[in-house]
Design a protein around this motif. Structure first.
Motif, PDB file in Angstrom:
ATOM      1  N   ASP A  69      58.712  14.028 -39.511  1.00 35.52           N
ATOM      2  CA  ASP A  69      59.176  13.337 -41.093  1.00 35.52           C
ATOM      3  C   ASP A  69      60.491  13.294 -40.090  1.00 35.52           C
ATOM      4  OD1 ASP A  69      60.065  15.837 -40.734  1.00 35.52           O
ATOM      5  OD2 ASP A  69      59.708  16.746 -42.419  1.00 35.52           O
ATOM      6  N   ARG A  70      61.144  12.849 -41.104  1.00 40.81           N
ATOM      7  CA  ARG A  70      62.356  12.267 -41.351  1.00 40.81           C
ATOM      8  C   ARG A  70      63.471  13.220 -40.692  1.00 40.81           C
ATOM      9  NH1 ARG A  70      63.425   7.538 -42.935  1.00 40.81           N
ATOM     10  NH2 ARG A  70      65.928   7.086 -42.856  1.00 40.81           N
ATOM     11  N   ASP A  98      58.818   7.634 -44.717  1.00 38.89           N
ATOM     12  CA  ASP A  98      59.277   9.217 -44.478  1.00 38.89           C
ATOM     13  C   ASP A  98      58.234  10.351 -42.982  1.00 38.89           C
ATOM     14  OD1 ASP A  98      60.209   9.639 -47.657  1.00 38.89           O
ATOM     15  OD2 ASP A  98      58.050   8.765 -48.097  1.00 38.89           O
ATOM     16  N   ARG A 130      61.764   7.039 -35.161  1.00 37.44           N
ATOM     17  CA  ARG A 130      62.932   8.098 -36.225  1.00 37.44           C
ATOM     18  C   ARG A 130      64.100   7.178 -36.649  1.00 37.44           C
ATOM     19  NH1 ARG A 130      64.957  13.130 -36.851  1.00 37.44           N
ATOM     20  NH2 ARG A 130      65.161  13.427 -34.687  1.00 37.44           N
ATOM     21  N   ASN A 168      63.522   1.876 -41.199  1.00 39.77           N
ATOM     22  CA  ASN A 168      63.394   2.393 -41.299  1.00 39.77           C
ATOM     23  C   ASN A 168      64.160   3.767 -42.639  1.00 39.77           C
ATOM     24  OD1 ASN A 168      65.108   4.208 -40.743  1.00 39.77           O
ATOM     25  ND2 ASN A 168      64.468   4.967 -39.390  1.00 39.77           N
ATOM     26  N   GLU A 169      64.917   2.971 -43.535  1.00 36.70           N
ATOM     27  CA  GLU A 169      64.919   3.569 -44.409  1.00 36.70           C
ATOM     28  C   GLU A 169      64.295   4.304 -45.942  1.00 36.70           C
ATOM     29  OE1 GLU A 169      66.653   1.320 -43.725  1.00 36.70           O
ATOM     30  OE2 GLU A 169      68.758   1.691 -43.313  1.00 36.70           O
TER      31      GLU A 169
END
Length: 402
Positions: free
Chosen positions: A25-26, A7, A115, A3-4
């Motif tokens: 979000d991240r 966003d 996440r 998941n790099e």
């Protein structure tokens, strides 16, 4: 799942008319947290709105049935999609405070799992039209099978009530439409007596029964074992023809579905791969293709766990240590692999040797079959991954006497 490059993590707890969507979000900040109608326009609006802020990963808890539209719209827009299995979601939910189960909480847990624990997700790829059709047809086939069982049991129950000897003869033959034609024409014992052995045999022969003479004789023999007319026989005379005709129709529908499934499966690139393994025929291959379609399994263990074939270990110090069969997983795939393993021990020496060794170790019949199905799923994983045909290993050499 990596998941790099993601966003925004959008978790969807899908429903029939409305989903609950939670986007984070991240850093974990909530960007969206409200209901979302199961409507193409509304789905596109949300996906595009969040995509304007960065790369969106859509995560669902049900990729098929009620979640199919949400997945299809995301695929159409080119968004990455993932699937969080329900059992994983519930275990993750236990780490959060409170015992309440709501759509809002579930959507948040799905987004947070994506996440913070991407390893819990399973990738979803675009299924081709044949695989989607196959999945729908196999689901319908399962429904038809349940209806056939229910209707057959209803017919057997009525005959058990009014004439048990006749049920013992007719009950095992209800898979034959010729017998159902007899039931529809002469549903009660008295009507069968009046029809006589010759007319019954002619009816059976007309509808394709090869043993029509023998069957007609067995029916007449059963009729002579009971002379009393049971209360309710006349009511059964009204119900039985309808049930018999309904069962004939269900048989015809299932035959149509089987023919369509066979045509689709035989054109699938995995068909020669899967059917090269002993015990895997068209129906089993269809279930394997349909139930694994669109899902990515990185290891053989992941496939076995998905099918519910991986054993569950229980251990607590030195006092408790046991392994039991998992009750989770995809029930349809598990049943197909189990029956395939059962079929293989009759024709494949390698499978028979493994089964016999498990039995010699003290495992019961079903336990040995589950172990064999687990082992075969490992081989199937490698075959599907590499596109290679089944290659039977050399039999183990017998130990030489000292």
């Amino acid at each position: 799942m990596i998941n790099e490059d993601i966003d925004i993590f959008l978790g969807l707890d899908v429903g029939k008319t409305d989903h609950w969507a939670c986007g984070v979000d991240r850093q974990g900040k909530q960007l969206w947290n409200r209901t979302l109608p199961n409507d193409e326009t509304k789905l596109v609006e949300l996906y595009q709105q969040l995509s304007a802020k960065g790369q969106v990963l859509v995560v669902v808890d049900q990729p098929a049935t009620i979640g199919a539209l949400a997945v299809a719209v995301a695929q159409h827009l080119g968004l990455p999609i993932a699937y969080l299995p329900g059992l994983s979601m519930r275990r993750i939910a236990d780490m959060y405070p409170g015992t309440a189960k709501t759509d809002q909480k579930d959507a948040f847990i799905i987004a947070e799992a994506a996440r913070t624990m991407p390893h819990t997700l399973r990738a979803l790829t675009v299924s081709d039209e044949d695989e989607a059709t196959l999945g729908m047809l196999k689901g319908f086939d399962q429904d038809l099978a349940r209806q056939i069982t229910q209707t057959s049991n209803r017919i057997r129950g009525l005959y058990t009530q009014i004439h048990p000897p006749l049920e013992r003869v007719l009950g095992p033959w209800l898979d034959h439409d010729a017998v159902l034609a007899v039931v529809a024409a002469w549903p009660t014992p008295a009507q069968l007596q009046r029809a006589g052995q010759a007319r019954i045999a002619a009816k059976l022969k007309k509808h394709g029964a090869r043993r029509h003479t023998a069957w007609a004789g067995e029916i007449m023999t059963a009729l002579r074992k009971q002379t009393v007319t049971v209360v309710g026989t006349e009511a059964a005379a009204m119900v039985l023809p309808h049930l018999a005709n309904q069962l004939v129709s269900l048989h015809a529908q299932r035959a149509d579905v089987a023919a369509s499934v066979e045509r689709i499966v035989e054109q699938h690139p995995l068909y020669p791969v899967l059917t090269s393994m002993p015990g895997v025929a068209v129906r089993t291959a269809a279930i394997i293709i349909a139930e694994t379609s669109g899902k990515t399994f990185l290891t053989a263990a992941a496939l076995a766990a998905y099918a519910g074939l991986a054993p569950t270990t229980r251990q607590s110090g030195t006092s408790i240590r046991s392994e039991r069969v998992s009750h989770s997983g995809n029930k349809r795939l598990k049943r197909a692999l189990f029956l395939s393993a059962f079929a293989s021990i009759r024709s494949d020496p390698i499978s028979r040797d493994y089964y016999d060794r498990k039995r010699a170790q003290g495992k019961r019949h079903n336990q040995a079959l589950i172990a064999l199905a687990h082992r075969r799923s490992t081989v199937l994983f490698a075959m599907m991954r590499d596109g290679t045909l089944y290659d039977a290993p050399e039999p183990r050499p017998l130990a030489l006497a000292a």
